[in-house]
Write a protein that holds these residues in place. Sequence first.
Motif, PDB file in Angstrom:
ATOM      1  N   PRO A   8       0.834  -1.203   0.000  1.00  0.00           N
ATOM      2  CA  PRO A   8       0.000   0.000   0.000  1.00  0.00           C
ATOM      3  C   PRO A   8       0.874   1.261   0.000  1.00  0.00           C
ATOM      4  O   PRO A   8       1.973   1.264   0.547  1.00  0.00           O
ATOM      5  N   THR A   9       0.371   2.286  -0.608  1.00  0.00           N
ATOM      6  CA  THR A   9       1.179   3.503  -0.717  1.00  0.00           C
ATOM      7  C   THR A   9       1.367   4.184   0.629  1.00  0.00           C
ATOM      8  O   THR A   9       2.329   4.899   0.830  1.00  0.00           O
ATOM      9  N   HIS A  10       0.485   3.972   1.598  1.00  0.00           N
ATOM     10  CA  HIS A  10       0.642   4.619   2.889  1.00  0.00           C
ATOM     11  C   HIS A  10       1.681   3.927   3.765  1.00  0.00           C
ATOM     12  O   HIS A  10       2.053   4.460   4.799  1.00  0.00           O
ATOM     13  N   ASP A  11       2.163   2.722   3.390  1.00  0.00           N
ATOM     14  CA  ASP A  11       3.195   2.031   4.153  1.00  0.00           C
ATOM     15  C   ASP A  11       4.604   2.368   3.680  1.00  0.00           C
ATOM     16  O   ASP A  11       5.564   1.946   4.295  1.00  0.00           O
ATOM     17  N   VAL A  12       4.735   3.126   2.613  1.00  0.00           N
ATOM     18  CA  VAL A  12       6.052   3.483   2.092  1.00  0.00           C
ATOM     19  C   VAL A  12       6.610   4.607   2.955  1.00  0.00           C
ATOM     20  O   VAL A  12       5.957   5.622   3.164  1.00  0.00           O
ATOM     21  N   PRO A  13       7.826   4.426   3.500  1.00  0.00           N
ATOM     22  CA  PRO A  13       8.375   5.469   4.375  1.00  0.00           C
ATOM     23  C   PRO A  13       8.783   6.712   3.581  1.00  0.00           C
ATOM     24  O   PRO A  13       9.323   6.624   2.491  1.00  0.00           O
ATOM     25  N   HIS A  14       8.469   7.868   4.153  1.00  0.00           N
ATOM     26  CA  HIS A  14       8.856   9.150   3.570  1.00  0.00           C
ATOM     27  C   HIS A  14       9.531   9.963   4.668  1.00  0.00           C
ATOM     28  O   HIS A  14       8.879  10.719   5.385  1.00  0.00           O
ATOM     29  N   ALA A  15      10.833   9.816   4.805  1.00  0.00           N
ATOM     30  CA  ALA A  15      11.558  10.468   5.896  1.00  0.00           C
ATOM     31  C   ALA A  15      11.525  11.985   5.758  1.00  0.00           C
ATOM     32  O   ALA A  15      11.370  12.701   6.735  1.00  0.00           O
ATOM     33  N   HIS A  16      11.662  12.500   4.545  1.00  0.00           N
ATOM     34  CA  HIS A  16      11.685  13.951   4.368  1.00  0.00           C
ATOM     35  C   HIS A  16      10.319  14.565   4.631  1.00  0.00           C
ATOM     36  O   HIS A  16      10.224  15.697   5.078  1.00  0.00           O
ATOM     37  N   HIS A  17       9.258  13.830   4.393  1.00  0.00           N
ATOM     38  CA  HIS A  17       7.909  14.347   4.642  1.00  0.00           C
ATOM     39  C   HIS A  17       7.675  14.543   6.138  1.00  0.00           C
ATOM     40  O   HIS A  17       7.071  15.516   6.553  1.00  0.00           O
ATOM     41  N   ASP A  18       8.157  13.620   6.961  1.00  0.00           N
ATOM     42  CA  ASP A  18       7.997  13.736   8.406  1.00  0.00           C
ATOM     43  C   ASP A  18       8.768  14.928   8.946  1.00  0.00           C
ATOM     44  O   ASP A  18       8.285  15.635   9.828  1.00  0.00           O
ATOM     45  N   ALA A  19       9.960  15.177   8.423  1.00  0.00           N
ATOM     46  CA  ALA A  19      10.756  16.311   8.876  1.00  0.00           C
ATOM     47  C   ALA A  19      10.098  17.622   8.474  1.00  0.00           C
ATOM     48  O   ALA A  19      10.112  18.587   9.241  1.00  0.00           O
ATOM     49  N   ASP A  20       9.523  17.678   7.277  1.00  0.00           N
ATOM     50  CA  ASP A  20       8.839  18.893   6.837  1.00  0.00           C
ATOM     51  C   ASP A  20       7.610  19.159   7.693  1.00  0.00           C
ATOM     52  O   ASP A  20       7.340  20.298   8.067  1.00  0.00           O
ATOM     53  N   ALA A  21       6.859  18.129   8.002  1.00  0.00           N
ATOM     54  CA  ALA A  21       5.649  18.290   8.797  1.00  0.00           C
ATOM     55  C   ALA A  21       5.990  18.727  10.220  1.00  0.00           C
ATOM     56  O   ALA A  21       5.251  19.501  10.820  1.00  0.00           O
ATOM     57  N   ALA A  22       7.100  18.269  10.749  1.00  0.00           N
ATOM     58  CA  ALA A  22       7.495  18.653  12.104  1.00  0.00           C
ATOM     59  C   ALA A  22       7.940  20.107  12.163  1.00  0.00           C
ATOM     60  O   ALA A  22       7.807  20.743  13.200  1.00  0.00           O
ATOM     61  N   ALA A  23       8.455  20.654  11.085  1.00  0.00           N
ATOM     62  CA  ALA A  23       8.923  22.034  11.069  1.00  0.00           C
ATOM     63  C   ALA A  23       7.789  23.024  10.865  1.00  0.00           C
ATOM     64  O   ALA A  23       7.922  24.196  11.206  1.00  0.00           O
ATOM     65  N   VAL A  24       6.675  22.592  10.330  1.00  0.00           N
ATOM     66  CA  VAL A  24       5.570  23.500  10.026  1.00  0.00           C
ATOM     67  C   VAL A  24       4.867  23.962  11.295  1.00  0.00           C
ATOM     68  O   VAL A  24       4.468  25.130  11.396  1.00  0.00           O
ATOM     69  N   GLY A  25       4.723  23.117  12.273  1.00  0.00           N
ATOM     70  CA  GLY A  25       4.008  23.444  13.504  1.00  0.00           C
ATOM     71  C   GLY A  25       4.551  24.656  14.231  1.00  0.00           C
ATOM     72  O   GLY A  25       3.812  25.609  14.506  1.00  0.00           O
ATOM     73  N   PRO A  26       5.851  24.675  14.572  1.00  0.00           N
ATOM     74  CA  PRO A  26       6.397  25.840  15.277  1.00  0.00           C
ATOM     75  C   PRO A  26       6.338  27.124  14.444  1.00  0.00           C
ATOM     76  O   PRO A  26       6.134  28.212  14.998  1.00  0.00           O
ATOM     77  N   ILE A  27       6.481  27.010  13.139  1.00  0.00           N
ATOM     78  CA  ILE A  27       6.418  28.195  12.283  1.00  0.00           C
ATOM     79  C   ILE A  27       5.016  28.779  12.298  1.00  0.00           C
ATOM     80  O   ILE A  27       4.837  29.991  12.475  1.00  0.00           O
ATOM     81  N   LEU A  28       4.008  27.933  12.135  1.00  0.00           N
ATOM     82  CA  LEU A  28       2.625  28.415  12.162  1.00  0.00           C
ATOM     83  C   LEU A  28       2.262  28.980  13.525  1.00  0.00           C
ATOM     84  O   LEU A  28       1.552  29.990  13.615  1.00  0.00           O
ATOM     85  N   LEU A  29       2.740  28.365  14.586  1.00  0.00           N
ATOM     86  CA  LEU A  29       2.476  28.869  15.924  1.00  0.00           C
ATOM     87  C   LEU A  29       3.110  30.238  16.121  1.00  0.00           C
ATOM     88  O   LEU A  29       2.495  31.143  16.692  1.00  0.00           O
ATOM     89  N   SER A  30       4.327  30.422  15.637  1.00  0.00           N
ATOM     90  CA  SER A  30       4.999  31.719  15.749  1.00  0.00           C
ATOM     91  C   SER A  30       4.255  32.793  14.979  1.00  0.00           C
ATOM     92  O   SER A  30       4.082  33.915  15.474  1.00  0.00           O
ATOM     93  N   VAL A  31       3.805  32.481  13.787  1.00  0.00           N
ATOM     94  CA  VAL A  31       3.045  33.443  12.986  1.00  0.00           C
ATOM     95  C   VAL A  31       1.724  33.786  13.671  1.00  0.00           C
ATOM     96  O   VAL A  31       1.330  34.960  13.730  1.00  0.00           O
ATOM     97  N   ALA A  32       1.057  32.787  14.231  1.00  0.00           N
ATOM     98  CA  ALA A  32      -0.219  33.024  14.913  1.00  0.00           C
ATOM     99  C   ALA A  32      -0.026  33.903  16.151  1.00  0.00           C
ATOM    100  O   ALA A  32      -0.829  34.813  16.404  1.00  0.00           O
ATOM    101  N   VAL A  33       1.029  33.666  16.916  1.00  0.00           N
ATOM    102  CA  VAL A  33       1.301  34.481  18.105  1.00  0.00           C
ATOM    103  C   VAL A  33       1.644  35.910  17.699  1.00  0.00           C
ATOM    104  O   VAL A  33       1.193  36.870  18.334  1.00  0.00           O
ATOM    105  N   PHE A  34       2.412  36.075  16.629  1.00  0.00           N
ATOM    106  CA  PHE A  34       2.764  37.402  16.148  1.00  0.00           C
ATOM    107  C   PHE A  34       1.518  38.183  15.719  1.00  0.00           C
ATOM    108  O   PHE A  34       1.334  39.348  16.101  1.00  0.00           O
ATOM    109  N   ILE A  35       0.650  37.546  14.956  1.00  0.00           N
ATOM    110  CA  ILE A  35      -0.573  38.204  14.495  1.00  0.00           C
ATOM    111  C   ILE A  35      -1.500  38.512  15.672  1.00  0.00           C
ATOM    112  O   ILE A  35      -2.115  39.584  15.732  1.00  0.00           O
TER     113      ILE A  35
END
Length: 71
Positions: A8-35
Amino acid sequence: MTLTDTTPTHDVPHAHHDADAAAVGPILLSVAVFIAGWATSVALWGIPGFYIPALALVPLMWVVLLIISRG
């Protein structure tokens, strides 16, 4: 995926996708706090609370533009 490939396509590991998703959270939180902080300053002080933070960010934007232009 082909007819003979049963993985299945959801069982294929995507290491770079996990790292990108982990970096988005703090960035969005910082933007939300700033606004939220900027909106709070507008609510407390009116129009000066809107334009004074923008005026204070001018030197920062100069630095950002210089960094972008340097490559």
